[in-house]
Design a protein around this motif. Structure first.
Motif, PDB file in Angstrom:
ATOM      1  N   CYS A 150      22.555  41.565  19.160  1.00 59.76           N
ATOM      2  CA  CYS A 150      22.625  43.002  18.918  1.00 59.76           C
ATOM      3  C   CYS A 150      21.349  43.480  18.239  1.00 59.76           C
ATOM      4  O   CYS A 150      20.790  42.784  17.388  1.00 59.76           O
ATOM      5  N   ALA A 151      20.886  44.664  18.610  1.00 57.30           N
ATOM      6  CA  ALA A 151      19.657  45.228  18.056  1.00 57.30           C
ATOM      7  C   ALA A 151      19.639  46.721  18.357  1.00 57.30           C
ATOM      8  O   ALA A 151      20.409  47.205  19.195  1.00 57.30           O
ATOM      9  N   PRO A 152      18.761  47.493  17.683  1.00 54.34           N
ATOM     10  CA  PRO A 152      18.650  48.915  18.027  1.00 54.34           C
ATOM     11  C   PRO A 152      18.301  49.123  19.495  1.00 54.34           C
ATOM     12  O   PRO A 152      18.766  50.076  20.121  1.00 54.34           O
ATOM     13  N   GLN A 153      17.489  48.229  20.057  1.00 55.86           N
ATOM     14  CA  GLN A 153      17.165  48.248  21.479  1.00 55.86           C
ATOM     15  C   GLN A 153      16.987  46.811  21.966  1.00 55.86           C
ATOM     16  O   GLN A 153      16.504  45.965  21.229  1.00 55.86           O
ATOM     17  N   ILE A 154      17.391  46.549  23.213  1.00 56.90           N
ATOM     18  CA  ILE A 154      17.196  45.236  23.836  1.00 56.90           C
ATOM     19  C   ILE A 154      16.463  45.465  25.151  1.00 56.90           C
ATOM     20  O   ILE A 154      16.891  46.285  25.979  1.00 56.90           O
ATOM     21  N   ALA A 155      15.366  44.748  25.345  1.00 57.44           N
ATOM     22  CA  ALA A 155      14.583  44.897  26.568  1.00 57.44           C
ATOM     23  C   ALA A 155      15.400  44.475  27.778  1.00 57.44           C
ATOM     24  O   ALA A 155      16.147  43.481  27.738  1.00 57.44           O
ATOM     25  N   ALA A 156      15.262  45.214  28.860  1.00 60.05           N
ATOM     26  CA  ALA A 156      16.008  44.924  30.075  1.00 60.05           C
ATOM     27  C   ALA A 156      15.536  43.612  30.692  1.00 60.05           C
ATOM     28  O   ALA A 156      14.334  43.416  30.905  1.00 60.05           O
ATOM     29  N   PRO A 157      16.435  42.680  31.006  1.00 61.20           N
ATOM     30  CA  PRO A 157      16.046  41.445  31.692  1.00 61.20           C
ATOM     31  C   PRO A 157      15.531  41.732  33.103  1.00 61.20           C
ATOM     32  O   PRO A 157      15.833  42.770  33.693  1.00 61.20           O
ATOM     33  N   ALA A 158      14.756  40.793  33.636  1.00 62.85           N
ATOM     34  CA  ALA A 158      14.217  40.951  34.993  1.00 62.85           C
ATOM     35  C   ALA A 158      15.310  40.713  36.026  1.00 62.85           C
ATOM     36  O   ALA A 158      16.344  40.100  35.753  1.00 62.85           O
ATOM     37  N   GLY A 159      15.061  41.205  37.241  1.00 63.48           N
ATOM     38  CA  GLY A 159      15.960  40.924  38.348  1.00 63.48           C
ATOM     39  C   GLY A 159      16.948  42.037  38.627  1.00 63.48           C
ATOM     40  O   GLY A 159      16.861  43.144  38.076  1.00 63.48           O
ATOM     41  N   ASP A 160      17.910  41.745  39.512  1.00 65.03           N
ATOM     42  CA  ASP A 160      18.900  42.725  39.929  1.00 65.03           C
ATOM     43  C   ASP A 160      19.761  43.176  38.763  1.00 65.03           C
ATOM     44  O   ASP A 160      20.134  42.385  37.889  1.00 65.03           O
ATOM     45  N   ASN A 161      20.107  44.453  38.776  1.00 69.55           N
ATOM     46  CA  ASN A 161      21.004  45.004  37.768  1.00 69.55           C
ATOM     47  C   ASN A 161      21.794  46.146  38.377  1.00 69.55           C
ATOM     48  O   ASN A 161      21.467  46.633  39.469  1.00 69.55           O
ATOM     49  N   ALA A 162      22.836  46.559  37.689  1.00 65.33           N
ATOM     50  CA  ALA A 162      23.663  47.676  38.154  1.00 65.33           C
ATOM     51  C   ALA A 162      24.171  48.449  36.955  1.00 65.33           C
ATOM     52  O   ALA A 162      24.660  47.848  35.990  1.00 65.33           O
ATOM     53  N   PRO A 163      24.045  49.786  36.988  1.00 63.57           N
ATOM     54  CA  PRO A 163      24.625  50.588  35.905  1.00 63.57           C
ATOM     55  C   PRO A 163      26.142  50.544  35.973  1.00 63.57           C
ATOM     56  O   PRO A 163      26.728  50.330  37.040  1.00 63.57           O
ATOM     57  N   VAL A 164      26.775  50.738  34.835  1.00 61.62           N
ATOM     58  CA  VAL A 164      28.232  50.721  34.753  1.00 61.62           C
ATOM     59  C   VAL A 164      28.715  52.117  34.384  1.00 61.62           C
ATOM     60  O   VAL A 164      28.307  52.667  33.359  1.00 61.62           O
ATOM     61  N   GLU A 165      29.561  52.689  35.229  1.00 61.72           N
ATOM     62  CA  GLU A 165      30.123  53.998  34.931  1.00 61.72           C
ATOM     63  C   GLU A 165      31.162  53.865  33.820  1.00 61.72           C
ATOM     64  O   GLU A 165      31.990  52.941  33.834  1.00 61.72           O
ATOM     65  N   ILE A 166      31.109  54.771  32.846  1.00 64.42           N
ATOM     66  CA  ILE A 166      32.059  54.753  31.733  1.00 64.42           C
ATOM     67  C   ILE A 166      32.784  56.099  31.722  1.00 64.42           C
ATOM     68  O   ILE A 166      32.275  57.082  31.174  1.00 64.42           O
ATOM     69  N   PRO A 167      33.983  56.188  32.316  1.00 61.22           N
ATOM     70  CA  PRO A 167      34.698  57.468  32.352  1.00 61.22           C
ATOM     71  C   PRO A 167      34.967  58.027  30.965  1.00 61.22           C
ATOM     72  O   PRO A 167      34.855  59.216  30.725  1.00 61.22           O
ATOM     73  N   SER A 168      35.333  57.163  30.035  1.00 65.83           N
ATOM     74  CA  SER A 168      35.527  57.574  28.643  1.00 65.83           C
ATOM     75  C   SER A 168      35.050  56.448  27.754  1.00 65.83           C
ATOM     76  O   SER A 168      35.624  55.363  27.748  1.00 65.83           O
ATOM     77  N   GLY A 169      33.982  56.709  27.002  1.00 59.80           N
ATOM     78  CA  GLY A 169      33.422  55.675  26.141  1.00 59.80           C
ATOM     79  C   GLY A 169      33.991  55.659  24.751  1.00 59.80           C
ATOM     80  O   GLY A 169      33.546  54.888  23.908  1.00 59.80           O
ATOM     81  N   GLU A 170      34.994  56.483  24.496  1.00 55.21           N
ATOM     82  CA  GLU A 170      35.589  56.526  23.159  1.00 55.21           C
ATOM     83  C   GLU A 170      36.709  55.511  23.044  1.00 55.21           C
ATOM     84  O   GLU A 170      37.650  55.504  23.832  1.00 55.21           O
ATOM     85  N   VAL A 171      36.596  54.629  22.057  1.00 54.10           N
ATOM     86  CA  VAL A 171      37.612  53.610  21.810  1.00 54.10           C
ATOM     87  C   VAL A 171      38.181  53.856  20.426  1.00 54.10           C
ATOM     88  O   VAL A 171      37.449  53.889  19.440  1.00 54.10           O
ATOM     89  N   LYS A 172      39.495  54.064  20.356  1.00 53.29           N
ATOM     90  CA  LYS A 172      40.143  54.379  19.082  1.00 53.29           C
ATOM     91  C   LYS A 172      41.073  53.244  18.667  1.00 53.29           C
ATOM     92  O   LYS A 172      41.879  52.764  19.464  1.00 53.29           O
ATOM     93  N   LEU A 173      40.962  52.824  17.425  1.00 55.24           N
ATOM     94  CA  LEU A 173      41.817  51.801  16.847  1.00 55.24           C
ATOM     95  C   LEU A 173      42.702  52.496  15.818  1.00 55.24           C
ATOM     96  O   LEU A 173      42.243  52.862  14.740  1.00 55.24           O
ATOM     97  N   ASN A 174      43.957  52.699  16.167  1.00 51.84           N
ATOM     98  CA  ASN A 174      44.877  53.457  15.317  1.00 51.84           C
ATOM     99  C   ASN A 174      45.766  52.533  14.505  1.00 51.84           C
ATOM    100  O   ASN A 174      46.485  51.717  15.064  1.00 51.84           O
TER     101      ASN A 174
END
Length: 230
Positions: A150-174
């Motif tokens: 974990c870091a403020p930023q991580i350099a993108a690795p080389a090679g094939d990649n794919a973005p991930v769609e996040i319909p809702s990025g909010e995670v709540k722990l109640n």
């Protein structure tokens, strides 16, 4: 051709002073109103209590780990905010990241390991919810990431990649938990294998059996559970 890839939903496990969380989507209070001060990484437990802070403070550190998953060489997930909700006076407090204004973690590197997501001082008292905001995620198929998990930023690795769609990025722990005048650590288990799913190959067949490269389509539905409280 690559085999069909199914990547997990996010599971989080958290450790708080005398408190445990469960994922839920109900009871979301208003927008965060305060930012707690940064602190050092604590260990040790707290004593349960109730009501307001009585002027005392305790330290909360949220650590992140990941359940095993197999596909992809790296899965970079960026968190934009971590907040906790106080029962009294009923407002949100923003927990600072370990460094920077956001935190990116490679879930692949957190298999069996932990890293600090956020840490800071909080007024002692009862809290009712922890909320995580996931702003982006990208899968890398050919090469691992470099550096810390974990870091403020991580350099993108080389090679094939794919973005991930996040319909809702909010995670709540109640669930209610109490911060006492002592250090508290929450461990969150982010289950990669259940969070990310291939939704299409990108070639129009829509059957999720594509070639597993940048043309494939993926979706993340974060799932988080609390592992332990120390």
């Amino acid at each position: 051709m690559r085999a069909s890839r199914t990547l997990p939903a996010i599971a989080c496990a958290g450790v708080l002073v005398a408190g445990a969380f469960a994922c839920s989507s109900s009871g979301t209070p208003a927008t965060p109103t305060g930012t707690v001060g940064a602190g050092s990484n604590p260990a040790g437990g707290g004593t349960a209590g109730s009501g307001g802070s009585s002027g005392s403070t305790g330290t909360l550190a949220i650590h992140l780990t990941d359940s095993p998953f197999s596909d992809a060489k790296a899965l970079l997930v960026t968190f934009s905010e971590v907040t906790v909700h106080s029962a009294d006076p009923g407002d949100w407090k923003t927990l600072p990241f370990a460094s920077g204004s956001s935190r990116t973690c490679d879930l692949k590197k957190l298999n069996g390991a932990t890293d600090v997501l956020g840490v800071g001082s909080l007024p002692a008292g009862k809290y009712t919810q922890v909320r995580l905001n996931v702003s982006s995620a990208v899968i890398y198929f050919d090469a691992p990431s470099a550096g810390a998990p974990c870091a403020p930023q991580i350099a993108a690795p080389a090679g094939d990649n794919a973005p991930v769609e996040i319909p809702s990025g909010e995670v709540k722990l109640n669930n209610e938990f109490t911060i006492a005048a002592a250090a508290t650590t929450m461990l969150l288990d982010f289950d990669g294998d259940k969070s990310v799913h291939q939704t299409g190959s990108g070639n129009g067949n829509g059957n999720g059996n594509g070639n597993g490269n940048k043309n494939s389509k993926y979706m993340m539905v974060p799932v988080i559970r609390v592992v332990s409280v120390q």
